[in-house]
Design a protein around this motif. Structure first.
Motif, PDB file in Angstrom:
ATOM      1  N   MET A 250      45.073  39.231  41.234  1.00  0.00           N
ATOM      2  CA  MET A 250      43.667  38.928  40.951  1.00  0.00           C
ATOM      3  C   MET A 250      42.760  40.052  41.451  1.00  0.00           C
ATOM      4  SD  MET A 250      41.703  36.796  39.506  1.00  0.00           S
ATOM      5  CE  MET A 250      39.961  36.390  39.425  1.00  0.00           C
ATOM      6  N   THR A 251      43.065  40.559  42.652  1.00  0.00           N
ATOM      7  CA  THR A 251      42.267  41.644  43.211  1.00  0.00           C
ATOM      8  C   THR A 251      42.368  42.895  42.344  1.00  0.00           C
ATOM      9  OG1 THR A 251      42.596  40.791  45.448  1.00  0.00           O
ATOM     10  CG2 THR A 251      41.881  43.075  45.235  1.00  0.00           C
ATOM     11  N   GLU A 252      43.589  43.158  41.848  1.00  0.00           N
ATOM     12  CA  GLU A 252      43.783  44.327  40.992  1.00  0.00           C
ATOM     13  C   GLU A 252      42.988  44.182  39.693  1.00  0.00           C
ATOM     14  OE1 GLU A 252      47.450  46.882  38.935  1.00  0.00           O
ATOM     15  OE2 GLU A 252      47.852  45.109  40.164  1.00  0.00           O
ATOM     16  N   LEU A 253      42.989  42.988  39.109  1.00  0.00           N
ATOM     17  CA  LEU A 253      42.225  42.739  37.886  1.00  0.00           C
ATOM     18  C   LEU A 253      40.733  42.953  38.131  1.00  0.00           C
ATOM     19  CD1 LEU A 253      41.917  41.707  34.977  1.00  0.00           C
ATOM     20  CD2 LEU A 253      41.891  39.378  35.891  1.00  0.00           C
ATOM     21  N   LEU A 254      40.237  42.449  39.256  1.00  0.00           N
ATOM     22  CA  LEU A 254      38.826  42.596  39.584  1.00  0.00           C
ATOM     23  C   LEU A 254      38.467  44.059  39.804  1.00  0.00           C
ATOM     24  CD1 LEU A 254      36.188  41.113  40.086  1.00  0.00           C
ATOM     25  CD2 LEU A 254      36.843  40.839  42.485  1.00  0.00           C
ATOM     26  N   THR A 255      39.395  44.812  40.434  1.00  0.00           N
ATOM     27  CA  THR A 255      39.155  46.237  40.670  1.00  0.00           C
ATOM     28  C   THR A 255      39.002  46.986  39.354  1.00  0.00           C
ATOM     29  OG1 THR A 255      40.422  46.176  42.736  1.00  0.00           O
ATOM     30  CG2 THR A 255      40.075  48.335  41.715  1.00  0.00           C
ATOM     31  N   PHE A 256      39.934  46.758  38.427  1.00  0.00           N
ATOM     32  CA  PHE A 256      39.857  47.439  37.134  1.00  0.00           C
ATOM     33  C   PHE A 256      38.642  46.970  36.331  1.00  0.00           C
ATOM     34  CE2 PHE A 256      44.439  48.351  37.789  1.00  0.00           C
ATOM     35  CZ  PHE A 256      44.388  49.719  37.582  1.00  0.00           C
ATOM     36  N   THR A 257      38.260  45.720  36.503  1.00  0.00           N
ATOM     37  CA  THR A 257      37.072  45.211  35.811  1.00  0.00           C
ATOM     38  C   THR A 257      35.824  45.937  36.286  1.00  0.00           C
ATOM     39  OG1 THR A 257      38.059  43.014  35.570  1.00  0.00           O
ATOM     40  CG2 THR A 257      35.665  43.163  35.365  1.00  0.00           C
TER      41      THR A 257
ATOM     42  N   VAL B 158      35.682  48.947  37.667  1.00  0.00           N
ATOM     43  CA  VAL B 158      35.740  50.319  37.164  1.00  0.00           C
ATOM     44  C   VAL B 158      35.341  50.362  35.697  1.00  0.00           C
ATOM     45  CG1 VAL B 158      37.285  52.246  36.648  1.00  0.00           C
ATOM     46  CG2 VAL B 158      37.500  51.036  38.816  1.00  0.00           C
ATOM     47  N   GLY B 159      35.817  49.375  34.919  1.00  0.00           N
ATOM     48  CA  GLY B 159      35.465  49.315  33.505  1.00  0.00           C
ATOM     49  C   GLY B 159      33.986  49.080  33.284  1.00  0.00           C
ATOM     50  N   ILE B 160      33.396  48.234  34.093  1.00  0.00           N
ATOM     51  CA  ILE B 160      31.964  47.971  33.960  1.00  0.00           C
ATOM     52  C   ILE B 160      31.155  49.220  34.281  1.00  0.00           C
ATOM     53  CG2 ILE B 160      30.026  46.711  35.002  1.00  0.00           C
ATOM     54  CD1 ILE B 160      31.851  44.290  35.230  1.00  0.00           C
ATOM     55  N   ALA B 161      31.586  49.973  35.304  1.00  0.00           N
ATOM     56  CA  ALA B 161      30.892  51.212  35.651  1.00  0.00           C
ATOM     57  C   ALA B 161      30.933  52.202  34.488  1.00  0.00           C
ATOM     58  CB  ALA B 161      31.509  51.839  36.898  1.00  0.00           C
ATOM     59  N   SER B 162      32.118  52.344  33.873  1.00  0.00           N
ATOM     60  CA  SER B 162      32.233  53.233  32.708  1.00  0.00           C
ATOM     61  C   SER B 162      31.405  52.694  31.545  1.00  0.00           C
ATOM     62  CB  SER B 162      33.703  53.354  32.286  1.00  0.00           C
ATOM     63  OG  SER B 162      34.483  53.896  33.321  1.00  0.00           O
ATOM     64  N   GLY B 163      31.454  51.382  31.354  1.00  0.00           N
ATOM     65  CA  GLY B 163      30.679  50.772  30.272  1.00  0.00           C
ATOM     66  C   GLY B 163      29.189  50.980  30.435  1.00  0.00           C
ATOM     67  N   CYS B 164      28.725  50.967  31.675  1.00  0.00           N
ATOM     68  CA  CYS B 164      27.291  51.191  31.921  1.00  0.00           C
ATOM     69  C   CYS B 164      26.882  52.604  31.511  1.00  0.00           C
ATOM     70  CB  CYS B 164      26.969  50.948  33.391  1.00  0.00           C
ATOM     71  SG  CYS B 164      26.938  49.193  33.855  1.00  0.00           S
ATOM     72  N   ILE B 165      27.767  53.573  31.741  1.00  0.00           N
ATOM     73  CA  ILE B 165      27.467  54.948  31.337  1.00  0.00           C
ATOM     74  C   ILE B 165      27.426  55.037  29.817  1.00  0.00           C
ATOM     75  CG2 ILE B 165      28.310  57.325  31.348  1.00  0.00           C
ATOM     76  CD1 ILE B 165      29.420  56.808  34.122  1.00  0.00           C
ATOM     77  N   TYR B 166      28.382  54.376  29.148  1.00  0.00           N
ATOM     78  CA  TYR B 166      28.361  54.358  27.688  1.00  0.00           C
ATOM     79  C   TYR B 166      27.103  53.653  27.180  1.00  0.00           C
ATOM     80  CZ  TYR B 166      33.278  55.596  28.282  1.00  0.00           C
ATOM     81  OH  TYR B 166      34.440  56.211  28.643  1.00  0.00           O
ATOM     82  N   ALA B 167      26.680  52.614  27.899  1.00  0.00           N
ATOM     83  CA  ALA B 167      25.457  51.901  27.513  1.00  0.00           C
ATOM     84  C   ALA B 167      24.237  52.815  27.637  1.00  0.00           C
ATOM     85  CB  ALA B 167      25.285  50.655  28.378  1.00  0.00           C
ATOM     86  N   LEU B 168      24.198  53.613  28.709  1.00  0.00           N
ATOM     87  CA  LEU B 168      23.096  54.566  28.875  1.00  0.00           C
ATOM     88  C   LEU B 168      23.083  55.581  27.735  1.00  0.00           C
ATOM     89  CD1 LEU B 168      23.192  55.328  32.711  1.00  0.00           C
ATOM     90  CD2 LEU B 168      21.334  54.225  31.451  1.00  0.00           C
TER      91      LEU B 168
ATOM     92  N   ILE C 139      32.875  43.765  48.160  1.00  0.00           N
ATOM     93  CA  ILE C 139      32.389  42.581  47.457  1.00  0.00           C
ATOM     94  C   ILE C 139      33.572  41.842  46.838  1.00  0.00           C
ATOM     95  CG2 ILE C 139      30.879  41.726  45.623  1.00  0.00           C
ATOM     96  CD1 ILE C 139      29.197  44.234  45.956  1.00  0.00           C
ATOM     97  N   PHE C 140      33.703  40.561  47.170  1.00  0.00           N
ATOM     98  CA  PHE C 140      34.792  39.718  46.644  1.00  0.00           C
ATOM     99  C   PHE C 140      36.162  40.361  46.857  1.00  0.00           C
ATOM    100  CE2 PHE C 140      31.173  38.640  43.739  1.00  0.00           C
ATOM    101  CZ  PHE C 140      30.933  37.376  44.260  1.00  0.00           C
TER     102      PHE C 140
ATOM    103  N   VAL D  96      36.892  43.485  46.998  1.00  0.00           N
ATOM    104  CA  VAL D  96      37.075  44.752  46.283  1.00  0.00           C
ATOM    105  C   VAL D  96      36.080  45.773  46.820  1.00  0.00           C
ATOM    106  CG1 VAL D  96      36.970  45.902  44.044  1.00  0.00           C
ATOM    107  CG2 VAL D  96      37.880  43.593  44.205  1.00  0.00           C
ATOM    108  N   ASN D  97      36.550  47.000  47.026  1.00  0.00           N
ATOM    109  CA  ASN D  97      35.669  48.077  47.464  1.00  0.00           C
ATOM    110  C   ASN D  97      34.972  48.699  46.254  1.00  0.00           C
ATOM    111  OD1 ASN D  97      36.263  47.857  50.229  1.00  0.00           O
ATOM    112  ND2 ASN D  97      38.116  49.099  49.982  1.00  0.00           N
ATOM    113  N   ILE D  98      33.661  48.741  46.300  1.00  0.00           N
ATOM    114  CA  ILE D  98      32.858  49.338  45.234  1.00  0.00           C
ATOM    115  C   ILE D  98      32.122  50.537  45.814  1.00  0.00           C
ATOM    116  CG2 ILE D  98      31.022  48.960  43.546  1.00  0.00           C
ATOM    117  CD1 ILE D  98      31.598  45.990  43.719  1.00  0.00           C
ATOM    118  N   SER D  99      32.298  51.697  45.206  1.00  0.00           N
ATOM    119  CA  SER D  99      31.645  52.901  45.728  1.00  0.00           C
ATOM    120  C   SER D  99      30.147  52.848  45.467  1.00  0.00           C
ATOM    121  CB  SER D  99      32.245  54.151  45.077  1.00  0.00           C
ATOM    122  OG  SER D  99      31.875  54.237  43.718  1.00  0.00           O
TER     123      SER D  99
END
Length: 247
Positions: A1-8, A10-20, A134-135, A137-140
């Motif tokens: 579960m932690t691994e899934l949240l970590t990749f999620t 990271v994916g959201i961070a990349s998605g935010c850049i694509y959104a920008l 957070i939850f 997971v380490n978020i930079s």
């Protein structure tokens, strides 16, 4: 579960850049009617300039960031509109597309001449080493900045385009420039504002993405391709849908 949240995350961070990136494309399109293929190249130039100032020249990071995103990028957008796009105003769509493709190739060539592609140029993340737990997971700090920037841009642009006179004029000039002029809008000035905002968003996306991938000319230039799908999800009109498409 932690691994899934970590990749999620990271994916959201990349998605935010694509959104920008996609948001910048949409802003340019709805204010000028031009789909800018050189959008990613603008972000690439901005990222390399940010490295040049903050790493190579030793400028303080906040000063370099404000200069690149808040001064250089808007002026570049205004120059593109004034000296290129205004000359083909009213031309068929394929003409404007070819012009932006030509601009893309010119920017790639200029960047390759100034910054040797074979030399590595590491660009540190913002507040490198700082993390939030957070939850489980380490978020930079850099990922957090990306998220906050994307949400802030999406909300701020929505309010600007629909709640201010200048924003309404930006949208009106594309659909009915003559009618907008009769109501006090200046189509040329409005178009410049749209290009300035679009270029700033391209620069913001490029500067935020470079530390997460690599400071590479083609990688950053082709960033715009990842934003195409998000822009189409938003039908090149809706900023909220464009943001959702990026995520």
């Amino acid at each position: 579960m932690t691994e899934l949240l970590t990749f999620t995350i990271v994916g959201i961070a990349s998605g935010c850049i694509y959104a920008l990136t996609a948001t910048g494309l949409v802003v340019t399109y709805i204010t000028s009617g031009v789909f800018n293929f050189a959008h990613g190249a603008i972000g690439m130039i901005a990222a390399f300039l940010f490295w040049e100032l903050s790493v190579n020249q030793g400028w303080p990071t906040p000063v370099a960031f404000v200069f690149v995103v808040g001064i250089f990028a808007p002026l570049l957008g205004v120059a593109i509109d004034r000296f290129l796009m205004r000359r083909v105003q009213g031309a068929p769509t394929e003409v404007t597309l070819v012009i932006t493709l030509l601009l893309l190739l010119i920017m790639i060539s200029v960047a390759a001449q100034i910054w040797n592609p074979s030399e590595p140029r590491p660009l540190p993340e913002f507040f490198e080493g700082t993390q939030f737990h957070i939850f489980g997971v380490n978020i930079s700090a850099h990922q957090m900045i990306v998220l906050l920037a994307a949400v802030g841009v999406a909300v701020g642009l929505r309010l600007f385009l629909y709640q201010t006179r200048t924003g309404v004029a930006l949208r009106a000039v594309v659909d009915a420039p003559e009618l907008a002029s009769l109501n006090g809008a200046r189509p040329e000035a409005v178009s410049q504002v749209g290009w300035a905002i679009g270029s700033s968003l391209a620069a913001l996306a490029g500067v935020l993405l470079a530390p997460l991938v690599t400071l590479d000319i083609l990688t950053l230039t082709l960033l715009v391709i990842n934003g195409y799908a998000a822009a189409i999800v938003g039908r090149l009109r809706s900023l909220p849908l464009t943001f959702a498409g990026g995520i």
